[in-house]
Scaffold this motif. Structure first.
Motif, PDB file in Angstrom:
ATOM      1  N   ALA A 308      91.916  35.928-105.734  1.00  0.00           N
ATOM      2  CA  ALA A 308      92.298  35.935-107.151  1.00  0.00           C
ATOM      3  C   ALA A 308      93.742  36.363-107.354  1.00  0.00           C
ATOM      4  O   ALA A 308      94.363  36.013-108.367  1.00  0.00           O
ATOM      5  CB  ALA A 308      91.368  36.862-107.932  1.00  0.00           C
ATOM      6  N   ALA A 309      94.292  37.096-106.402  1.00  0.00           N
ATOM      7  CA  ALA A 309      95.656  37.600-106.545  1.00  0.00           C
ATOM      8  C   ALA A 309      96.704  36.617-106.048  1.00  0.00           C
ATOM      9  O   ALA A 309      97.905  36.862-106.218  1.00  0.00           O
ATOM     10  CB  ALA A 309      95.792  38.917-105.790  1.00  0.00           C
ATOM     11  N   ILE A 310      96.270  35.498-105.446  1.00  0.00           N
ATOM     12  CA  ILE A 310      97.230  34.524-104.915  1.00  0.00           C
ATOM     13  C   ILE A 310      97.945  33.827-106.069  1.00  0.00           C
ATOM     14  O   ILE A 310      97.317  33.247-106.955  1.00  0.00           O
ATOM     15  CB  ILE A 310      96.526  33.481-104.028  1.00  0.00           C
ATOM     16  CG1 ILE A 310      95.934  34.156-102.784  1.00  0.00           C
ATOM     17  CG2 ILE A 310      97.507  32.382-103.611  1.00  0.00           C
ATOM     18  CD1 ILE A 310      95.075  33.221-101.943  1.00  0.00           C
ATOM     19  N   LYS A 311      99.275  33.864-106.052  1.00  0.00           N
ATOM     20  CA  LYS A 311     100.068  33.186-107.081  1.00  0.00           C
ATOM     21  C   LYS A 311     100.382  31.778-106.605  1.00  0.00           C
ATOM     22  O   LYS A 311     101.021  31.586-105.563  1.00  0.00           O
ATOM     23  CB  LYS A 311     101.356  33.957-107.361  1.00  0.00           C
ATOM     24  CG  LYS A 311     102.199  33.323-108.471  1.00  0.00           C
ATOM     25  CD  LYS A 311     103.448  34.145-108.756  1.00  0.00           C
ATOM     26  CE  LYS A 311     104.289  33.503-109.860  1.00  0.00           C
ATOM     27  NZ  LYS A 311     105.532  34.272-110.132  1.00  0.00           N
ATOM     28  N   VAL A 312      99.911  30.786-107.346  1.00  0.00           N
ATOM     29  CA  VAL A 312     100.095  29.378-106.987  1.00  0.00           C
ATOM     30  C   VAL A 312     101.204  28.778-107.845  1.00  0.00           C
ATOM     31  O   VAL A 312     101.276  29.022-109.061  1.00  0.00           O
ATOM     32  CB  VAL A 312      98.786  28.584-107.194  1.00  0.00           C
ATOM     33  CG1 VAL A 312      98.976  27.120-106.797  1.00  0.00           C
ATOM     34  CG2 VAL A 312      97.650  29.218-106.392  1.00  0.00           C
ATOM     35  N   GLY A 313     102.062  27.979-107.226  1.00  0.00           N
ATOM     36  CA  GLY A 313     103.115  27.329-107.989  1.00  0.00           C
ATOM     37  C   GLY A 313     104.065  26.570-107.089  1.00  0.00           C
ATOM     38  O   GLY A 313     103.817  26.398-105.884  1.00  0.00           O
ATOM     39  N   ASP A 314     105.163  26.126-107.680  1.00  0.00           N
ATOM     40  CA  ASP A 314     106.207  25.422-106.936  1.00  0.00           C
ATOM     41  C   ASP A 314     106.713  26.339-105.831  1.00  0.00           C
ATOM     42  O   ASP A 314     107.054  27.499-106.070  1.00  0.00           O
ATOM     43  CB  ASP A 314     107.340  25.047-107.889  1.00  0.00           C
ATOM     44  CG  ASP A 314     108.357  24.103-107.258  1.00  0.00           C
ATOM     45  OD1 ASP A 314     108.736  24.327-106.090  1.00  0.00           O
ATOM     46  OD2 ASP A 314     108.789  23.155-107.930  1.00  0.00           O
ATOM     47  N   GLY A 315     106.790  25.819-104.609  1.00  0.00           N
ATOM     48  CA  GLY A 315     107.188  26.642-103.475  1.00  0.00           C
ATOM     49  C   GLY A 315     108.582  27.204-103.562  1.00  0.00           C
ATOM     50  O   GLY A 315     108.925  28.132-102.816  1.00  0.00           O
TER      51      GLY A 315
END
Length: 477
Positions: A308-315
Motif C-alpha cells: 500500500a505504501a508503494i508510490k506508482v507513477g512516471d519513473g
C-alpha cells in the motif's frame, strides 16, 4: 534518443535498407518518441560478414589487451549512467533509480568479465604413453548471435557483449525493438572503448526473420537468448538444426517459502521489494508466495502494508517507487489474471485495477486464498501481482514449489539451518536464496533448469559457454 541510425555494422552506424520501421513508445505517456528502422536481409548479411572478419581479428588479440577494452567499456557505462538511465526509463518505464542501478550492475559484470577473460585456463592431463602429454585448451567459440529482452534493455545487452568480448568472440546482437535506446548508446560506448570494427554489431528487425537468418548462417557458432519460454524453445529448435551451441535464460515463476520460524517482518519487506521491482517484470523475482499457516495472517498483513505504501507513477518523477508496465500486452495480461483469479474464488486484498487513463500503469496487486490452479499460480505473471497461499508441512510446500516446469529462482525464509538446507537442496531451481532476495552476482553462474533454460551466464561457467574445448595430444621424439 536518435533511432534513425539504428544499425551498427562493421564499426559504422547505417540507415537500414528495408524501409520498415516500428514505433518506440513511452509507457508512462503512451506517446510515440521515435521510430526504429528495421534491418533487411542485406543488412543482416553485412553484419554476419563483419562478425566473421571481426572474429578473425579479435581472437588474436592478447587476453590482457582484450581486458583493457572491456574494462574501458565498463568505465564508460559508469561515466554515462545518467544518459543510459534516461533512455531506459523513457522507453521501458522503470524508475530512474532502478535504471541507474541496472547500468551500475551491467558495469560491474563487464568489469569482472574483463578480468576473468585473462584466466581462461586449460590444464595438462597425464598421458598414458611415454614422451607425450595431453593439453586441454579453451578456445573462443566464434561469432555469436545474441537476442536480448525489453525488461532490462541495458544490462542484458551489455552482459552478452561483455561475455563475447572477454572470451575472444565477435557478436551480432538483436536487442528488443521496444527499447532500443540503451543498446544504441552501448554500441557507441563499445567503439569509444576501442572495440575494433566488426567485433560488435547491433541490428534491429522482425524477431522471427532476424533470428532465423542469423542462426541459419554458417558464420554463427553460438546463440545466446534471454527471453520467454516459448521463444526459447523455438530458438533451441533452430539451433538444433544447425548443431550450434546455445545458452537460453528463459522465464520463471519463482516460489518464495516463508516458514513458521522466519523473521516475518524482514521476509515481508524483502518479498515486496523483490516482487514489485521493475513493476514485477523481473524473471528472477519471487512470484508465488507460500506461507506457513501459523504465520500467514501476520505475513500477509505486513506484506499488504508495504504494498500500500508503494508510490506508482512516471519513473522520472521524484519519489516514485514503481513505474508503468512496459507495454500494452502486459497491461492486458494483468486484467486476465485478475479476472481468472476472482472467478476461481481468490480474495483480492490489494490493487487489481489499472491506474489512470494514460500510460500502462497497474496497481500493485495481492491475492490470498488463491487456488493452486489459478492462472497466476501456474503462469509467470510478469507484472505487479502477488498470489499468497498457506501451507502446513515442508514436504508439502517443496512439492508445490516444484510443481511447475519452470526452475529459474527460488527463495526460502527460515531461522533453522536444517530447514535452510532442506529448502536449498529440495527446491528445483538454478539459483536459490535463503533469507534474502539476491540471486545474481558477477562471480556466480546464473541460469535455470527445466523450462527456464539451459547453460549459464556470469561466473567462470558463463564465460566458458563462449568457448569450445580442444584436446591436444603431443608426442616428443
Amino acid at each position: 534518443m536518435q533511432h534513425d541510425l539504428a544499425l551498427l555494422i562493421n564499426g559504422s552506424w547505417i540507415v537500414p535498407s528495408s524501409g520498415r520501421s516500428s514505433p518506440v513508445i513511452n509507457p508512462a505517456t503512451e506517446a510515440e518518441i521515435g521510430r526504429l528502422p528495421h534491418a533487411g536481409v542485406d543488412d543482416l548479411d553485412r553484419a554476419l560478414e563483419a562478425a566473421a572478419a571481426g572474429f578473425k581479428l579479435w581472437r588474436q588479440v592478447l587476453p590482457q589487451e582484450r581486458a583493457k577494452v572491456v574494462r574501458r567499456f565498463a568505465d564508460l557505462m559508469r561515466e554515462h549512467v545518467d544518459l543510459l538511465a534516461a533512455a531506459i526509463t523513457a522507453e521501458q518505464g522503470k524508475t530512474l533509480a532502478e535504471a541507474r542501478g541496472e547500468v551500475q550492475g551491467a558495469a560491474e559484470l563487464a568489469e569482472w568479465l574483463a578480468e576473468e577473460g585473462r584466466r581462461i585456463y586449460g590444464r595438462i592431463v597425464p598421458s598414458r604413453f611415454p614422451n607425450s602429454r595431453i593439453r586441454v585448451e579453451h578456445e573462443p567459440v566464434g561469432p555469436v548471435a545474441a537476442f536480448s529482452p525489453w525488461n532490462f534493455p541495458c544490462s542484458m545487452v551489455a552482459r552478452k557483449i561483455a561475455h563475447a568480448l572477454a572470451a575472444g568472440c565477435s557478436i551480432v546482437i538483436k536487442p528488443a525493438e521496444e527499447t532500443p535506446g540503451a543498446a544504441i548508446i552501448l554500441g557507441h560506448l563499445c567503439l569509444k572503448a576501442g572495440v575494433p570494427p566488426g567485433v560488435v554489431n547491433i541490428v534491429f528487425g522482425a524477431p522471427a526473420q532476424v533470428s532465423e537468418h542469423l542462426i541459419a548462417s554458417p558464420i554463427i557458432q553460438k546463440i545466446s537468448l534471454t527471453g520467454s519460454v516459448g521463444v526459447g524453445k523455438h530458438i533451441a529448435m533452430l539451433a538444433a538444426r544447425e548443431l550450434k551451441k546455445v545458452t537460453l535464460e528463459l522465464g520463471g515463476h519463482s516460489p518464495a517459502v516463508i516458514c513458521e520460524d522466519a523473521d516475518i517482518a524482514a521476509a515481508a519487506q524483502m518479498c515486496v521489494q523483490s516482487r514489485f521491482r521493475n513493476a514485477g517484470q523481473v524473471c528472477t523475482a519471487a512470484t508465488r508466495f507460500y506461507v506457513h499457516a501459523s504465520v500467514a495472517e501476520s505475513f500477509t498483513r505486513q506484506f499488504v502494508q508495504h504494498v500500500a505504501a508503494i508510490k506508482v507513477g512516471d519513473g522520472t518523477a521524484p519519489g516514485v517507487q514503481m513505474g508503468p508496465l512496459s507495454n500494452q500486452r502486459r497491461l492486458d495480461a494483468m486484467d486476465r489474471f485478475v479476472a481468472d483469479a476472482e472467478a476461481r474464488g481468490a480474495r483480492l486484498v490489494a490493487g487489481g485495477q489499472r491506474i489512470g487513463n494514460r500510460g500502462y500503469f497497474f496497481a500493485p496487486t495481492v491475492f490470498t486464498d488463491i487456488p493452486a490452479d489459478a492462472e497466476v499460480m501456474t503462469q509467470e505473471p510478469f507484472g505487479p501481482m502477488a498470489p499468497i497461499r498457506s501451507f502446513d508441512t515442508l514436504d508439502e510446500v517443496i512439492a508445490s514449489a516444484n510443481s511447475l516446469p519452470f526452475g529459474l529462482a527460488a527463495y526460502g525464509f527460515t531461522r533453522s539451518h536444517r530447514t535452510a538446507e532442506r529448502l536449498s537442496s529440495g527446491l528445483r531451481a538454478g539459483v536459490v536464496a535463503i533469507n534474502g532476495v539476491t540471486v545474481t552476482a558477477p562471480e556466480a553462474p546464473f541460469g535455470g533448469v527445466g523450462d527456464s533454460g539451459v547453460g549459464r551466464e556470469s561466473g567462470s561457467e558463463g564465460l566458458l559457454e563462449y568457448t569450445h574445448v580442444k584436446t591436444v595430444t603431443e608426442t616428443f621424439n
